[in-house]
Motif scaffolding. Structure first.
Motif, PDB file in Angstrom:
ATOM      1  N   GLY A  51       0.859  -1.356   0.065  1.00 18.61           N
ATOM      2  CA  GLY A  51      -0.029  -0.058  -0.059  1.00 18.61           C
ATOM      3  C   GLY A  51       0.864   1.239   0.019  1.00 18.61           C
ATOM      4  N   GLY A  52       2.074   1.311   0.238  1.00 20.15           N
ATOM      5  CA  GLY A  52       2.962   2.228  -0.008  1.00 20.15           C
ATOM      6  C   GLY A  52       3.983   2.476   1.310  1.00 20.15           C
ATOM      7  N   GLY A  53       3.749   1.839   2.482  1.00 23.79           N
ATOM      8  CA  GLY A  53       4.388   1.955   3.502  1.00 23.79           C
ATOM      9  C   GLY A  53       5.585   0.991   3.715  1.00 23.79           C
ATOM     10  N   GLY A  54       5.293  -0.135   3.203  1.00 18.16           N
ATOM     11  CA  GLY A  54       6.406  -1.083   3.172  1.00 18.16           C
ATOM     12  C   GLY A  54       6.682  -1.932   4.512  1.00 18.16           C
ATOM     13  N   TYR A  55       5.595  -1.836   5.431  1.00 19.92           N
ATOM     14  CA  TYR A  55       5.860  -2.549   6.597  1.00 19.92           C
ATOM     15  C   TYR A  55       5.892  -4.062   6.298  1.00 19.92           C
ATOM     16  CZ  TYR A  55       5.128  -3.556  11.400  1.00 19.92           C
ATOM     17  OH  TYR A  55       5.342  -4.172  12.840  1.00 19.92           O
ATOM     18  N   PRO A  56       6.714  -4.647   6.960  1.00 22.48           N
ATOM     19  CA  PRO A  56       6.974  -6.182   6.634  1.00 22.48           C
ATOM     20  C   PRO A  56       5.680  -7.105   7.076  1.00 22.48           C
ATOM     21  CG  PRO A  56       8.935  -5.492   7.987  1.00 22.48           C
ATOM     22  CD  PRO A  56       7.867  -4.267   7.838  1.00 22.48           C
TER      23      PRO A  56
END
Lengths: 529, 166
Positions: A169-174
């Motif tokens: 979604g954009g944030g790139g959280y694992p």
């Protein structure tokens, strides 16, 4: 239904399919260019020629080359037709028997297609999104079966963690870490939410995935539900995507009828149902806490985090929120394994990413590329550069939260960290190309107007900061601003960035800051003499 | 459940309230259904007049202020009646870069209204959208629900003239 049933459906479907299949795109973009009429005419022509026993026309999802739609592809010979009109249909059928088609022939080996690596979009544009049988025939719901019968929730999460998948979604959280957090939380009621509130202007990856392969997202959500211990999922789709909503509704219904959603899925003890919630036109609802408020029927106001939704989300219960594309990656990871997935991409960004390549570019449409490919390869080789001999001036990624990357940095690899380093971000996947005639200050003003309109008004830095920044940019464009105004603009940007409540405000100044950083001359040229 | 549902009191007045009742019933009066009820109400009435908002507030047992707050928060809900036809110009980045601004300027001038307004003859409402996701065929315009791609000022205006002539 069990595995044997699933295989029987797949076998039956393969038997049913005709030797020659004409894939006709029926996504939003192509429908606007009469593709439904093309499909009807193709069908009529097949009947007229009596070829029904070996030729069929299939309404499929997006093939990607939206700028040249409507597209028709003849399989298995792969012949591609572009900008097909309803009048061309008959000649395309005649061409199957050696005639000449009046439609323009495209090149299926064009770099636009050849440089892609399709994981999420593997079957987009090849299967009928409105028939679950076609999805099952290409291996659909096998990953869910594997997860339910051959894996424990813990090993599913381990696999996702090992794959290195990060939020698309954009944030790139694992993703694996997020799943593990939700799984660890106590409580009997947990939820899975699919964020399909794709609001970035210039981005339509999620719309295309939902329109082309809705079951892929449902399967990913069900696997997530099993892994984190949730029995109820929601898909929050924006109302601007009526076709995606229609196809999702149909897909959910078919999945229930076939026992892959609902109670005792695939004859296991696992229950999982999915409901759709439709947005009402608020960009901020893409922010996870605002989205939850909206599902609960309220105004889409974000709230401070922590607590994160993983701890306290929908109705106060632990909630897993992932984006459409993230869920669409799950099936491939479970089927082919984490080692395979993590072999694609760069050290910290694994797998592929879908981009919507638009703006002043020759070949516009959707592409799925491995992480680490450079912007130059995407824009110049796949996209063919600016039409009519123009020059690329900048590439905008990340929508209103991202930045403008100047042509001099086109060799930057596309991954989460490299893009952040140069003042932009991966974002959800919008990639808008701008040519030499685009005024970068106007672009900054355009995005600031967007944020000014879309701020929810809850926190002051975002509510008033965006208004003041917009005023300053307007003043500058009217040639009334002084160098002092520019200093004010810069410090205001920092203030809004550092003190806003949610991601919308924290990233709102990015388009200004990145153009200020790379196109300072344009700002200075507008200062009052 | 209250003894007299809103439906019983007002069903005779306007059949369109029935659509709202069905949705209210499906949500069992749960306030979480508010946005969906508003969607249905707008579909059946065309816009959300005060009477409708009051009706929904009663149905969900919510303060009117909260219903009003939600209705005004979301762009898609309109508290004013629209024209006979709607023309939405997409102002997403791809459309913007390809000249959607010029289309809007032309329409505003020819219709003598601003974005968000309805022409004096009540025929056309002019709106702009954030992004309809049809970036591949930018600039895009949606007229009465039909998406038209690769538009310019002339092609869009001629469509509108066509509509008004009907």
């Amino acid at each position: 239904m069990d595995l044997a049933h699933l295989q029987a459906i797949a076998e039956q479907e393969k038997q049913r399919q005709r030797a020659i299949r004409l894939h006709c795109c029926t996504s939003t973009g192509c429908q606007a260019a009469e593709s439904l009429q093309v499909k009807d005419n193709l069908k009529k022509a097949i009947e007229k020629k009596g070829l029904g026993d070996r030729v069929e026309v299939v309404g499929v999802g997006c093939m990607g080359f939206c700028g040249r739609g409507p597209l028709v592809q003849v399989e298995p010979e792969r012949k591609l037709y572009e900008e097909v009109t309803p009048e061309d249909a008959e000649s395309i059928i005649n061409a199957l028997e050696g005639g000449k088609a009046t439609a323009k022939e495209g090149d299926p080996d064009h770099p636009f297609f050849a440089r892609q690596m399709r994981i999420v979009r593997e079957h987009s544009g090849e299967i009928d999104p409105e028939r679950i049988e076609e999805y099952i025939a290409v291996g659909g719901y096998q990953a869910l079966y594997k997860a339910l019968y051959e894996m424990t929730p813990a090993t599913v999460i381990e696999e996702i963690t090992k794959s290195g998948l990060r939020g698309r979604g954009g944030g790139g959280y694992p993703t694996g870490l997020k799943w593990a957090t939700v799984a660890k939380m106590p409580g009997n009621q947990k939820y899975v939410i699919c964020n399909a509130d794709e609001g970035d202007p210039g981005a339509f990856m999620d719309r295309s995935v939902l329109e082309s392969d809705p079951h892929l997202v449902l399967e990913g959500m069900a696997i997530a539900g099993y892994a984190v211990g949730a029995n109820h999922g929601y898909i929050y789709v924006r109302a601007e995507y009526p076709l995606a909503i229609k196809r999702l509704q149909k897909a959910i219904q078919q999945a229930k009828q076939n026992g892959v959603l609902g109670t005792q899925i695939l004859e296991s003890p696992f229950d999982f149902k999915i409901d759709i919630r439709i947005g009402a036109g608020a960009f901020v609802c893409g922010e996870e806490t605002a989205l939850i408020q909206s599902i609960e029927g309220g105004r889409g106001n974000p709230r401070p985090r922590p607590p994160y939704p993983a701890e306290r989300g929908l109705r106060g219960c632990p909630t897993l929120i992932n984006n459409v594309e993230t869920f669409a990656n799950i099936k491939a990871i479970i089927t082919k394994g984490a080692d395979w997935y993590s072999s694609i991409g760069t050290a910290n960004s694994k797998g592929t990413k879908i981009f919507a390549l638009t703006g002043k570019i020759k070949n516009n449409g959707l592409i799925e590329v491995p992480m680490g490919i450079t912007l130059r390869e995407i824009v110049l080789e796949m996209g063919g550069g600016v039409p009519d001999g123009g020059e690329v001036k900048a590439v905008q990624t990340g929508g209103p939260s991202g930045g403008c990357i100047p042509a001099s940095l086109l060799d930057t690899p596309v991954d989460y960290d490299s893009l952040l380093k140069i003042g932009s971000m991966m974002g959800s996947g919008g990639m808008v190309v701008m040519d030499q005639n685009t005024s970068m200050v106007e672009v900054a003003q355009f995005y600031m107007e967007f944020c000014r309109e879309e701020t929810c008004g809850k926190c002051i830095p975002c509510r008033t900061g965006t208004v003041q920044l917009h005023n300053l940019l307007t003043k500058l464009l009217d040639k009334r601003a002084t160098t002092q105004d520019l200093e004010l603009m810069e410090s205001l940007c920092q203030m809004v960035k550092e003190t806003s409540l949610c991601g919308l405000g924290q990233t709102a100044p990015n388009p200004v800051l990145s153009t200020w950083r790379y196109f300072r001359d344009e700002y200075l040229a507008l200062v009052k003499a | 459940m209250v003894a007299t549902t809103p439906a019983k009191q007002e069903a005779k007045v306007d059949k369109r309230f029935k659509v709202i009742d069905v949705t209210l019933k499906r949500h069992n009066g749960n306030p979480e259904g508010l946005i969906e009820v508003l969607h249905k109400a707008q579909e059946s009435f065309g816009y959300l007049e005060e009477e409708v908002l009051e009706y929904i507030a009663r149905g969900l047992k919510l303060p009117l202020s909260q219903v009003y707050g939600v209705a005004t928060f979301y762009h898609l809900f309109s508290l004013k009646p629209g024209g006979a036809h709607t023309c939405i110009v997409c102002m997403g980045t791809a459309c913007y870069v390809k000249g959607a601004g010029k289309i809007i300027a032309t329409l505003e001038e020819n219709l003598g209204i601003k974005v968000g307004e309805t022409s004096a003859d009540g025929q056309v409402s002019l709106l702009s959208a954030r992004c309809i996701g049809a970036c591949g065929i930018a600039p895009a315009v949606v007229i009465d629900g039909n998406v038209l791609g690769k538009q310019d000022s002339e092609s869009t205006w001629s469509k509108i003239v066509e509509l008004k002539g009907e």
